[in-house]
Design an enzyme around this catalytic site. Structure first.
Site: not given
Ligand code: IMP
Ligand code: MG
Length: 182
Positions: A100-101
């Site tokens: 995501d981020s």
């Molecule tokens: P990041 O650190 O912002 O890249 O977020 C990634 C983590 O957020 C992933 O490993 C997921 O565990 C969680 N995540 C982000 N979006 C979703 C979603 O739509 N469904 C379930 N988990 C999510």
């Protein structure tokens, strides 16, 4: 409350494509590659992907969590107790459910650099459009605002067991190449 987004056969097709790209990139590896599975969300994707990889590897698991409900929390917790202190100048592949981020991958990437990875690639089943993070191999691009569950992904621990990916909001079923959500 849940609506289907990516069905089982579309997911299987994408996982196969990711595996063949990884096989092309790592097929000539003389030794083995370290593969790190991010828990909990990536367990199902990783199990399917790894079984189609045709290069030698050593599989590790790392815990990462930052979500409560559909909201991302400020503190990102990484449990790296089961990881080796050094990757001995070998390539590392991180397997994630969704980028995501990019915060989770960013923190893990730094950890791999500190532990002597020769190169780091990220394989994610999903990436969030406009989220800021990126993956070297990914299956689908999920629009902003669509929280997805199933095939390992959860909402407070629920729905990981689903064989397809579903969204909490309204979405269209994706049945093939031409109609995929990305
Ligand atoms: P990041 O650190 O912002 O890249 O977020 C990634 C983590 O957020 C992933 O490993 C997921 O565990 C969680 N995540 C982000 N979006 C979703 C979603 O739509 N469904 C379930 N988990 C999510
Ligand atoms: Mg996760």
């Amino acid at each position: 409350m849940l609506s289907p987004v990516y069905n089982e056969s579309v997911i299987a097709e994408r996982v196969k494509e990711i595996a063949s790209r990884m096989n092309a990139d790592f097929g000539n590896e003389k030794d083995y590659v370290h593969v790190i599975v991010t828990l909990n969300g990536a367990f199902m994707f990783a199990a399917d992907l790894i079984r189609q990889c045709k290069f030698p590897m050593m599989v590790h698991f790392v815990g990462a969590s930052s979500y409560m409900g559909t909201e991302q929390q400020k503190d990102l917790r990484i449990n790296a107790d089961a990881l080796p202190r050094s990757f001995g100048n070998k390539p590392v592949i991180l397997i994630e459910d969704i980028v995501d981020s990019g915060r989770t991958i960013g923190k893990l990437r730094q950890m791999m650099v500190d532990r002597f990875a020769s190169s780091i690639k990220v394989a994610a089943l999903l990436r969030r459009q406009g989220g800021g993070g990126n993956a070297d191999y990914y299956g689908f691009t999920v629009p902003p605002g669509l929280f997805v569950v199933g095939y390992g992904l959860d909402l407070d621990g629920r729905y990981r067991e689903l064989r397809d990916i579903q969204a909490l909001n309204t979405a269209t079923m994706v049945t093939g190449e031409g109609s995929k959500l990305c």
